[in-house]
Design a protein around this motif. Sequence first.
Motif, short mmCIF file in Angstrom:
data_model
loop_
_atom_site.label_atom_id
_atom_site.label_comp_id
_atom_site.label_asym_id
_atom_site.label_seq_id
_atom_site.Cartn_x
_atom_site.Cartn_y
_atom_site.Cartn_z
N GLU A 47 0.83 -1.19 0.00
CA GLU A 47 0.00 0.00 0.00
C GLU A 47 0.87 1.25 0.00
N THR A 48 0.65 2.15 -0.94
CA THR A 48 1.45 3.38 -1.02
C THR A 48 0.62 4.62 -0.76
N HIS A 77 -1.36 7.56 1.07
CA HIS A 77 -1.14 8.26 2.33
C HIS A 77 -1.80 9.63 2.25
N LYS A 130 10.29 13.70 -2.27
CA LYS A 130 9.13 13.90 -1.39
C LYS A 130 9.63 14.61 -0.13
N VAL A 170 12.35 -0.10 2.09
CA VAL A 170 11.83 0.05 0.73
C VAL A 170 12.85 -0.43 -0.29
N TYR A 188 11.31 -3.01 -2.78
CA TYR A 188 11.12 -2.66 -4.19
C TYR A 188 12.37 -2.88 -5.04
N ARG A 190 9.07 1.90 -11.07
CA ARG A 190 8.90 1.77 -9.62
C ARG A 190 9.56 2.90 -8.85
N GLU A 244 6.96 5.27 -7.33
CA GLU A 244 6.14 4.46 -6.42
C GLU A 244 6.89 4.13 -5.13
N ALA A 245 8.20 3.84 -5.24
CA ALA A 245 9.00 3.55 -4.06
C ALA A 245 9.09 4.77 -3.15
N GLU A 259 6.80 7.09 -2.86
CA GLU A 259 5.49 7.21 -2.21
C GLU A 259 5.35 6.21 -1.07
N ARG A 260 5.88 5.00 -1.28
CA ARG A 260 5.82 3.98 -0.23
C ARG A 260 6.60 4.44 0.99
N ALA A 271 4.66 7.12 2.86
CA ALA A 271 3.55 6.54 3.62
C ALA A 271 4.04 5.91 4.92
#
Length: 803
Positions: A198-199, A201, A228, A264, A268, A377, A380-381, A383-384, A387
């Motif tokens: 789940e990413t 948040h 981020k 992560v 990932y 990825r 996405e990584a 964002e993970r 979160a």
Amino acid sequence: MKISLNWLSDYVDIEGVEPAELAEKITRSGIEVDAVDNRSEGLKNIVVGHVLECSQHPQADKLNICRVDVGEEEPSQIICGAPNVAAGQKVVVARPGARLPGGVKIKKAKLRGEESHGMICSLQELGFDGKVVPKAYASGIYVLPEDARPGEDALGLLGLDDTVLELDLTPNRSDALSMLGAAYEAAAILSKDVNLPETAHEESAEPASGLLNLRVDAAEANPLYAAKVVRNVKVGESPEWLKARLMAAGVRPLNNIVDITNYVLMEYGQPLHAFDYDRLGTGEIVVRHAAEGEVIETLDGTERKLEPHHLLITNGREPVAIAGVMGGANSEVHDGTTTVVIEAAYFSPASVRKTSRELGLRSDASTRFEKGVDPNRVIEAGERAAALMADLAGGEVLSGTVLFDELDKEPKRVTVSPDFINERLGMKIPFEEMEEILRRLQFPYEAVNGQFVIDAPTRRVDISIPEDIVEEIARLYGYDEIPATLPVTESLPGGLTPYQDKRRTVRRYLEGAGLYQAITYSLTSESESQKFALETAPVTRLLMPMSEERSTLRQSLLPHLLDAVTYNTARQTSSVALYEVGSVFLGEGEDGLPTEVEHAAGAVTGEWSAAGWQGGQKRVDFFAVKGIVEGLATELGLSDKLSFRKGEMDGLHPGRTADVLLDGERVGIIAQLHPSEQKARDLKDTVVFELNLQRLLREETEPLLYTPVPKFPSISRDIALVVPKAVQAAALESTIRTNAGSILKDVHVFDVYEGDRMEEGMKSIAFSLTYLDPERTLTDEEVSEMHNRIVAALESEGAQIRN
């Protein structure tokens, strides 16, 4: 790569599959599982304890008496020597009867007069590698969270109720350098689905771009950079489950922020880096190449001088990280960090590889960047990680991503037909079965005009050509399902040629005769290149030799073989017997390359048979080595074609040198080294031989015929001949055999005499002759007639019969 099955089960359903069974399936599908580590094996009766009281041992300064609640009616008294033990801690306790790694059993004991009912454990005592133990607990006991309940099983809290598979990955399978990569592999093998992390948040209204500016000046080396920003984080210890997973993967936990980036990374396969926003100081990130002579102090405390082609992450003024390799100490997350910048980027594999190699820095991050990460990825990584920081560090994620993106993320398209696949595999896999395998691999495809048009997932950087799809189909269908077939050829493959078979015979025979095989350099000095050569030709010199001692191709095996004998005798090995089968190089062939001719050579010194209680020692001499060569000729079926004559060569003894002849052609030499050569090499009596093995092995031989053991007796007669010293025994033997009939079966010399009773310049040679007819018993008259004819022939050549 270490794969925790507890962690893997988050992404793919492996319930009901035994670890050993899963390891076997993974190995059969093409990724070798080196080890299956059941982390709880041998561990039992290990629980959570609550230290109620802790006081110093009255008889020992470094011991403490602890009263520990282990979930029983009464607290247990445990003596502990750890420097960090204190009242109020939740700890790991091995109760009496417990077992620890290595078969250690915990018993009640007395330490300096005080009873101890168990042991408070460190992580190392529970089997953890010291390299992954958090630094705070590296030299003491491990302290559990406050919510741990006394008496509950501690193995689950520490992640020891787990099995870890250790994968031995080939360079092309970098996709399996992550838990998700392993999950896709396991899902394909087990025909299961993959559940992605789940990413999602919550984000604040304030945009990240309001706090951070980004500029990339080296787009070719860094085509994608995403940042981020997370505010109000609280840096501290990670929760127990996160630390347990990192330690299972071989990573040391540090703090929750750094641990999340490492988590992560392992999840990932995408390396991340966390910067302290306040330490950046400028609110800006600039990616550029280093200036000439620029330096950075990396996280390991080392100051490193950079080259202009090294890629850097900077704050616009100074470097804060070496891109893809290691962060800088000046932007490191610390206990007082409140705002974090999460870096998720794609760096050129070639750039990272070159920088890592030149700086001598290898890390989990650089290893993955070098092999190429999944471009889809990267964001996405990030964002993970954001979160997880919001969840585990109480952070507030600012909205949006500060992004530079010029990266091509399109998958590679591969077109392949089922016929192409089946032809390469030599079997018939049904079309539907191939479709099912592609679905299990989660390779998007279309069947168009009888062909598969496949968009290879970007996570699989190793898929780019039709042959890669063939491999994927084969390994998932099962290598053991491929039928065993032989190619259609004129002869069955895999057998030895007659030449190869004879070469093995030579090696077996020489080793059976007591010689050890040596392998020496083919290159020698120009002065040694033609020494002891059976045949000389223009020498071949290297254009760029390493040294003059290795500048020229050899034309004899003996010089280096003698060097090996000298080397061994100098180390108190007085008896040495070596042989070598190798090539010599004679001039230039028609193709412009040196002509290689295979030779066999040997060198023997010291005792041939050691002294024992049964008899005296026998030292190596010319005739012992001559016997080896004669035995080899017999083994090859060439004994009737081989003969010897007196020879001569520089460096060899003038009276103990013989040429080896095959049908009258010189194919070898047997000799003792000249005394001066032995002295120069610091050797005692040493006998050598060298044979043109190529010539011997290519000689046609008659098929081996077996004859029955004769039923009839043989008759032996002796002849003692007086001849000049210059006459060779071989010449006399030749005369005997030439004039004898078919009933003469054997001739051999049994005595040579040169003494006072002989005339000057003369010697006596005695032969034993054996006569035999396998069909009948010979009469004395028949033998006498044949014997007299032989004697007459010898006398006609000047030999005198000695009475």
